[in-house]
Design an enzyme around this catalytic site. Structure first.
Site, PDB file in Angstrom:
ATOM      1  N   HIS A  41      54.386  36.138  22.264  1.00 45.52           N
ATOM      2  CA  HIS A  41      54.072  36.782  23.543  1.00 45.52           C
ATOM      3  C   HIS A  41      52.948  36.059  24.286  1.00 45.52           C
ATOM      4  O   HIS A  41      53.083  35.696  25.459  1.00 45.52           O
ATOM      5  CB  HIS A  41      53.699  38.243  23.263  1.00 45.52           C
ATOM      6  CG  HIS A  41      53.438  39.036  24.501  1.00 45.52           C
ATOM      7  ND1 HIS A  41      52.180  39.172  25.034  1.00 45.52           N
ATOM      8  CD2 HIS A  41      54.270  39.709  25.327  1.00 45.52           C
ATOM      9  CE1 HIS A  41      52.250  39.913  26.127  1.00 45.52           C
ATOM     10  NE2 HIS A  41      53.515  40.255  26.325  1.00 45.52           N
ATOM     11  N   CYS A  82      37.512  36.264  53.532  1.00 47.04           N
ATOM     12  CA  CYS A  82      36.850  35.419  52.538  1.00 47.04           C
ATOM     13  C   CYS A  82      36.736  36.103  51.176  1.00 47.04           C
ATOM     14  O   CYS A  82      36.092  35.590  50.276  1.00 47.04           O
ATOM     15  CB  CYS A  82      35.480  34.963  53.029  1.00 47.04           C
ATOM     16  SG  CYS A  82      34.340  36.328  53.256  1.00 47.04           S
TER      17      CYS A  82
HETATM   18  C1  PEP Z   1      33.568  40.277  49.502  1.00 48.98           C
HETATM   19  O1  PEP Z   1      32.936  41.311  49.335  1.00 48.98           O
HETATM   20  O2  PEP Z   1      34.782  40.239  49.767  1.00 48.98           O
HETATM   21  C2  PEP Z   1      32.903  38.987  49.381  1.00 48.98           C
HETATM   22  C3  PEP Z   1      33.549  37.868  49.632  1.00 48.98           C
HETATM   23  O3  PEP Z   1      31.620  38.970  48.987  1.00 48.98           O
HETATM   24  P1  PEP Z   1      31.139  39.178  47.479  1.00 48.98           P
HETATM   25  O4  PEP Z   1      32.337  38.999  46.597  1.00 48.98           O
HETATM   26  O5  PEP Z   1      30.091  38.163  47.263  1.00 48.98           O
HETATM   27  O6  PEP Z   1      30.604  40.560  47.492  1.00 48.98           O
END
Ligand code: PEP
Ligand code: MG
Length: 876
Positions: A452, A828
């Site tokens: 697995h 992001c």
């Molecule tokens: C988020 O909160 O999406 C981010 C990119 O910042 P961190 O992960 O540093 O809180």
């Protein structure tokens, strides 16, 4: 009667009426119209009969010497699985009654797998006598023996160890095996070819319906209701005085994808009388042992090469030719897509496009973005010192370092904290899959190449070692014991080298993945197709360099706090936290200024004028303070304070909900000296780096905003710092101020916030946390249960929740754009590198996504595929 006690892919279902019983009782066998002889014009389609059946028809159309084949449709096979006896007579009447048959699976996509092929169906005592005359008793016995064994294990489902003691091959082996079969089943081995075929079809049809088989193919992208077709094909016995044997040939190396004839060939003629004995093997490649097929059957070899080339051109794919040589003549049993490593997949797709066989867009569509991960994995550097604890089975390539954890839940918690971990288990089960997703590598005590952990590890492109029995796994105590007496426990750092199978103590130097020309070409084509930007989240110069190597469009998120954890800086940071007054804090910050400036100059230089988005300090300050007594005593020493002062300060700073406490812009408002210093460092670095080339236009991002006033306050100070740096240095510069939208309120009030900034970057990690009210750090404890019980379809920290979080994103995009048209919008959070989430981001109108550097190629390919699908109006 002893039945197979090993886990089997077959479901436990009520026995179905056997063909023999049905025939005896004169019961009506199902006369299914979906049993089709494969001819050039027969109604055979991939979506009804599967890829193998369709491919065989193409080979027939290309006039290749393909033995007679009958295809059973998905519908027919499902009916067989549901208990209907297939119309065996109708199948058998398509074949000469003297031939043997084989049955192979034909799923819609060959990658979805299927039950193993069953060969030599129709072999019985009478044919054994007949074939003994023609090919010799031992060779005939070997054929019969192989069929009985396969039938016993996969159709009668006997325990494999029934045959363990039967060591003899040949005629003795055959009679022993037939006797053992009869003893175990209380029935003689079935002699009627129709009965044999019916039972084989039933067992294969039901194997496809088994839970494990279904889960495995779903993991490869098969829909829940994916069908299985079967093909029944005449076997070529390989009788005659000339060269006889069987094998496979392909025009590429399946591991590297490089053009090279590879394959294997087993000769029946080269002085060996037992097929399958493994000794008389002839190799296709001249550098292997023995003569090559080219030596012993030059015409057949040349024919095969021609067939392989024709298949490549006409089927527009690198194909593996499965063949039999009989009397020096080649027969083509099958053509299957060459099984390939991810590296080879890229090579093959690119070369097919470069040879004009497929367009570059199709090459892009043929590579699974997730599979790029395997190519992209790091390896242990060849020159690194290796502290080898043991060597297990190298089950999935690549190397990873991490803290060891002993449960899937711990692995998920670790991933939620952003800490790479090695999941250590005795063996894994489906319950561990979520933990494996979260881990950087997997180590198991038990298992082999198809266990697995190995199968799933390879599927995920996760470095994996199985069968590491040289270590003692004391999982109760959460300990691993090496043979030299060393003990490793939760949190200790190990490195898994899934390429060599070595388990290493510590963190050896790593070598980044070698990305060859084909990979670069693919990426260039992908870049040309992408209609959404791809940036990288990069905090350090090393990250930035990796990102640049992937030719990112910029840095979308530089988390500056990581810079403060480095030795030398941490103490200064702590001094700042202990400073009593704004003046005192500013004085300490002065000492951090040159260090930060240097960080930013480096980033700007590496990125060579591409945008760099620097996020101002985000975490709560107490993350920088020691939590244990020893650390606090050391800090007291370093700051020349009584330890009680340190303890008091630590206690005073503790928060009930730190992730919702004094962090992000709230620090910027209440302890502005930090942002002042960072802004100054950014602007001074901007001027310094701009002297060397293109003017740098830094992007400064304010985290965790929830109110417009926060932005106004911070912006005023940052603008003031910019003005003072410009006047001090007598040089002007531009910069872009942006807001990180990661609270639900910021999404809702994006119309108010947008006019104050040049960009909005959506932090989907915190946004997911706050939308769900679900702690990023604790969700791992119950995420598996939630996903297993269908509360969440996926871990929302892994795949964007397009319904809830997605709606907030859409509101943010819409409101932000309405109040400031032309504003740059991006994502992001971790989701920026997830192909499924990118589809949402693209559709929602984001300008770019930003993800960790190693996910950039994955994101780019996924984005390119979306753009291409959009052009042609289909889903990828
Ligand atoms: C988020 O909160 O999406 C981010 C990119 O910042 P961190 O992960 O540093 O809180
Ligand atoms: Mg965040």
């Amino acid at each position: 009667m002893r039945r197979n006690t090993h886990p089997q892919p077959l479901p436990c279902v009520d026995p179905i009426p056997s063909y023999a019983a049905a025939k005896q009782k004169g019961a009506a066998v199902q006369n299914n119209p979906h049993t089709t002889l494969i001819t050039p014009d027969a109604p055979v389609a991939t979506i009804t009969h599967g890829g193998r059946a369709k491919c065989l028809q193409r080979l027939v159309r290309l006039d290749m010497p393909v033995p007679r084949t009958v295809a059973l449709s998905f519908e027919t096979v499902q009916a067989i699985a549901d208990g209907h006896v297939p119309d065996i007579e109708r199948i058998l009447e398509q074949f000469d009654p003297t031939v043997l048959l084989c049955v192979r699976p034909s799923s819609e996509d060959p990658d979805w797998g299927g039950p193993g092929a069953v060969l030599n169906v129709g072999m019985n005592d009478a044919r054994y006598v007949d074939l003994s005359d023609k090919m010799g008793a031992d060779a005939a016995a070997a054929l019969y023996l192989r069929f009985v064994q396969t039938y016993a294990l996969h159709v009668a489902r006997l325990d494999p160890d029934v045959f363990d003691d039967l060591l003899e091959d040949g005629q003795q082996g055959l009679s022993d095996t037939l006797r053992a079969y009869e003893e175990e089943t209380d029935e003689p081995f079935p002699q009627d070819p129709g009965e044999q075929l019916a039972a084989v079809l039933q067992s294969m049809a039901r194997a496809w319906d088994g839970t494990t088989a279904r889960l495995l193919r779903q993991a490869k992208g098969a829909p829940a209701d994916a069908g299985l077709g079967l093909v029944v094909q005449q076997m070529i016995p390989g009788l005659g005085r000339g060269e006889c044997g069987s094998g496979v040939m392909q025009l590429v190396d399946p591991t590297t994808g490089q053009p090279q004839i590879t394959g294997r060939y087993l000769s029946q003629s080269q002085g060996r009388d037992a097929l399958g004995a493994g000794t008389g093997a002839l190799y296709l490649a001249r550098d292997e042992r023995g003569p090559s097929l080219e030596d012993v059957a030059p015409e057949a070899y040349a024919e095969l090469q021609q067939h392989a080339k024709l298949m490549r051109h006409k089927l527009r794919e690198e194909m593996q030719v499965e063949f039999v040589i009989e009397n020096g003549h080649a027969h083509i049993l099958d053509g299957v897509r060459v099984p390939r490593s991810s590296r080879a997949a890229v090579q093959i797709a690119v070369r097919l496009a470069e040879d004009g066989i497929i367009p570059p867009q199709e090459a892009l569509m043929r590579v699974d973005p997730h599979a790029l991960n395997e190519l992209l994995h790091r390896q242990v550097h060849p020159d690194a010192e290796r502290d080898v604890l043991t060597t297990g089975i190298a089950a999935s390539p690549g190397a990873a370092t991490g803290q060891i954890v002993f449960t899937a839940a711990e692995a998920q918690a670790s991933a939620a904290r952003g800490e790479p971990c090695i999941l250590v288990r005795r063996e894994t089960s489906p319950e561990d899959v979520r933990g494996m997703h979260a881990a950087a590598a997997v180590l198991t005590e038990k298992g082999g190449m198809t266990s697995h952990a190995a199968v799933i590890g390879r599927g995920l492109g996760l470095p994996c070692i199985v069968g590491a029995s040289g270590l003692r796994f004391v999982t109760k105590k959460r300990q691993l014991m090496a043979q030299d007496g060393r003990v490793f426990q939760t949190g200790d750092v190990l490195t898994i080298d899934g390429t060599s199978g070595q388990v290493l103590a510590g963190q050896p130097q790593m070598l980044e993945a070698a990305l060859d020309d084909s990979f670069q070409t693919l990426m260039t084509w992908a870049e040309a197709e992408c209609d959404i930007g791809i940036r990288a989240n990069a905090d350090t110069p090393a990250d930035a360099q990796t990102a640049q190597n992937f030719n990112v469009q910029g840095i979308g998120l530089c988390r500056t706090e990581h810079m403060f954890f480095e030795p030398g800086r941490l103490t200064v940071m702590r001094e700042m936290i202990f400073a009593q007054t704004p003046k005192g804090r500013a004085a300490v910050m002065e000492r951090l200024l040159p260090i930060q400036r240097k960080d930013f100059v480096q980033l700007f230089r590496i990125m060579g004028g591409k945008p760099v988005c620097i996020r101002l300090f985000d975490p709560p300050l107490h993350e920088f303070l020691p939590t244990n007594r020893t650390g606090q005593r050391e800090l007291a020493e370093a700051l020349d304070l009584p330890v009680s002062d340190v303890e008091r300060r630590v206690a005073a700073m503790s928060e009930y909900n730190p992730m919702l406490g004094l962090r992000g812009v709230r620090l910027g408002v209440t302890v502005p000296e930090i942002y002042d210093m960072q802004a100054r460092a950014i602007f001074e670095a901007t001027l310094e780096a701009s002297q060397e080339g293109e003017p740098v236009v830094p992007e400064v991002m304010i985290p965790l905003v929830s109110a417009c006033r926060e932005v106004e306050l911070v912006k005023t100070r940052i603008d003031a710092v910019a003005a003072s740096v410009a006047s001090e240095q007598g040089r002007d510069f531009d910069y872009r101020l942006g807001v990180m939208v990661e609270t639900p309120r910021a999404c809702l009030r994006a119309d108010e916030i947008a006019p104050h900034c040049a960009f909005l970057s959506f932090g989907t990690n915190d946004l997911t946390q706050m939308t769900y009210g679900l702690s990023r750090d604790d969700a791992g404890r119950f995420m598996s249960a939630y996903v297993n019980q269908g509360v969440f379809s996926e871990d929302p920290f892994h795949v964007l929740d397009t319904d809830g979080v997605g709606e907030l994103l859409q509101l943010g995009v819409q409101r932000g754009r309405e109040s400031r048209p032309g504003i740059t919008l991006s994502v992001c959070g971790e989701h920026g590198g997830n192909p499924e989430s990118i589809a949402f981001c693209r559709a929602a109108g984001f300008d770019y996504v930003s993800c960790s550097p190693f996910r950039v190629p994955v994101a780019r390919l996924a984005a390119a595929q979306l753009a291409i699908s959009h052009q042609v109006g289909a889903d990828p």
